[in-house]
Scaffold this motif. Structure first.
Motif, PDB file in Angstrom:
ATOM      1  N   LEU A  89       0.826  -1.209   0.000  1.00 20.37           N
ATOM      2  CA  LEU A  89       0.000   0.000   0.000  1.00 20.37           C
ATOM      3  C   LEU A  89       0.860   1.258   0.000  1.00 20.37           C
ATOM      4  O   LEU A  89       0.584   2.213  -0.743  1.00 20.37           O
ATOM      5  CB  LEU A  89      -0.927  -0.003   1.211  1.00 20.37           C
ATOM      6  N   ALA A  90       1.903   1.267   0.826  1.00 15.19           N
ATOM      7  CA  ALA A  90       2.774   2.439   0.889  1.00 15.19           C
ATOM      8  C   ALA A  90       3.528   2.630  -0.427  1.00 15.19           C
ATOM      9  O   ALA A  90       3.583   3.741  -0.974  1.00 15.19           O
ATOM     10  CB  ALA A  90       3.756   2.295   2.049  1.00 15.19           C
ATOM     11  N   SER A  97       1.154   3.702  -3.288  1.00 21.37           N
ATOM     12  CA  SER A  97       0.703   5.090  -3.138  1.00 21.37           C
ATOM     13  C   SER A  97       1.797   6.062  -3.569  1.00 21.37           C
ATOM     14  O   SER A  97       1.542   7.003  -4.338  1.00 21.37           O
ATOM     15  CB  SER A  97       0.295   5.354  -1.685  1.00 21.37           C
ATOM     16  N   PHE A 135      -2.223   2.336  -9.753  1.00 19.91           N
ATOM     17  CA  PHE A 135      -2.100   1.970  -8.335  1.00 19.91           C
ATOM     18  C   PHE A 135      -2.269   0.464  -8.150  1.00 19.91           C
ATOM     19  O   PHE A 135      -1.507  -0.164  -7.395  1.00 19.91           O
ATOM     20  CB  PHE A 135      -3.147   2.722  -7.513  1.00 19.91           C
ATOM     21  N   THR A 191       2.512   5.732  -7.412  1.00 17.78           N
ATOM     22  CA  THR A 191       1.449   6.321  -8.238  1.00 17.78           C
ATOM     23  C   THR A 191       1.488   7.834  -8.178  1.00 17.78           C
ATOM     24  O   THR A 191       1.298   8.511  -9.205  1.00 17.78           O
ATOM     25  CB  THR A 191       0.076   5.812  -7.762  1.00 17.78           C
ATOM     26  N   LEU A 192       1.731   8.391  -6.995  1.00 14.88           N
ATOM     27  CA  LEU A 192       1.834   9.849  -6.870  1.00 14.88           C
ATOM     28  C   LEU A 192       3.003  10.388  -7.695  1.00 14.88           C
ATOM     29  O   LEU A 192       2.854  11.371  -8.438  1.00 14.88           O
ATOM     30  CB  LEU A 192       2.006  10.218  -5.400  1.00 14.88           C
TER      31      LEU A 192
END
Length: 258
Positions: free
Chosen positions: A69-70, A73, A190, A76-77
């Motif tokens: 998840l980290a 995220s 993501f 993707t950012l």
């Protein structure tokens, strides 16, 4: 005509070679024996019950979910920012940064793992979950950039130019004009990044400390024959979830093309 008849045979043989070994994992996860061999001795759910009752598997799963998840995220950012700058404002260094973001996919994973291990040791982090997150961001970035660049390139530049002509700032153009048209592609990027991080083994092998990820736990259990059925049950569940997430990513990618 002969080549036309051979092509379906070739495709069928390729699919069997590629997916038959994968299909055997869920099959043998129900086998009432520690031996993965035919004929099967019977069907059982014992290995799945053992799987749910093993605390080490739960801890490894939590580690993998946190890291995935980290990493997804952050990747993707970063990919959204890089691809937007590369396609729309086009500053001088944007193309170079875009190329560098896609470059890790061409570097062998062992080299990346060794280089990152040296880097995190020099930075004082050492092998840890944070180190794995940073390494997985590097691994996930090429896929995220590739997906998002294709979407941003498909958005007409006239939309951003019209918004700029009406007095919108660069950030407003991105937030109000471009971003709403790219949400599905961002979701696809993501999801692919999450799958890449969750399944990644080589970089995690070099950067893991005392808290292994799920692939590392599976690798450690392969040395023990009695653990093989539980590993197969775990692999069957991972295959199911991965297939669902991959289907979701493809659905979002296709939606972004509409």
């Amino acid at each position: 005509m002969k080549q036309g008849r051979l092509l379906p045979i070739y495709i069928g043989a390729y699919l069997v070679f590629l997916y038959l070994p994968v299909a055997l994992i869920p099959l043998f996860s129900f086998n009432d024996s520690i031996q993965a061999a035919f004929p099967m001795k019977g069907l059982t759910l014992e290995w799945y019950r053992t799987l749910l009752q093993t605390p080490a598997i739960g801890q490894a799963l939590r580690n993998s979910l946190f890291i995935a998840l980290a990493a997804a995220s952050i990747a993707t950012l970063c990919a959204t920012t890089i691809t937007y700058l590369e396609v729309f404002p086009r500053p001088v260094l944007s193309r170079l940064i875009g190329v560098l973001a896609r470059l890790p996919i061409l570097i062998p994973g062992v080299i990346v793992g060794i280089a990152l291990l040296i880097l995190v040791n020099l930075a004082g982090l050492g092998p840890s979950r944070i180190a794995i997150v940073l390494g997985h961001v590097l691994v996930c970035l090429p896929a995220a950039v590739t997906v998002l660049r294709a979407r941003f390139a498909a958005i007409p530049r006239s939309i951003a130019e019209a918004a700029a002509d009406l007095g919108a700032s660069d950030f407003t153009v991105f937030r109000r004009a471009v971003l709403p048209l790219a949400w599905s592609a961002i979701g696809s990027a993501f999801t692919l990044s999450f799958l890449t991080s969750f399944d990644e083994f080589i970089v995690a092998y070099f950067l893991a400390g005392t808290e292994p990820t799920l692939p590392l736990y599976i690798w450690s259990q392969l040395r023990f024959p009695k653990s093989l059925p539980v590993v197969m049950a775990l692999g069957a569940l991972i295959l199911l979830v991965s297939a669902l997430l991959a289907g979701l990513a493809e659905l979002l990618r296709r939606r972004s093309r509409v």
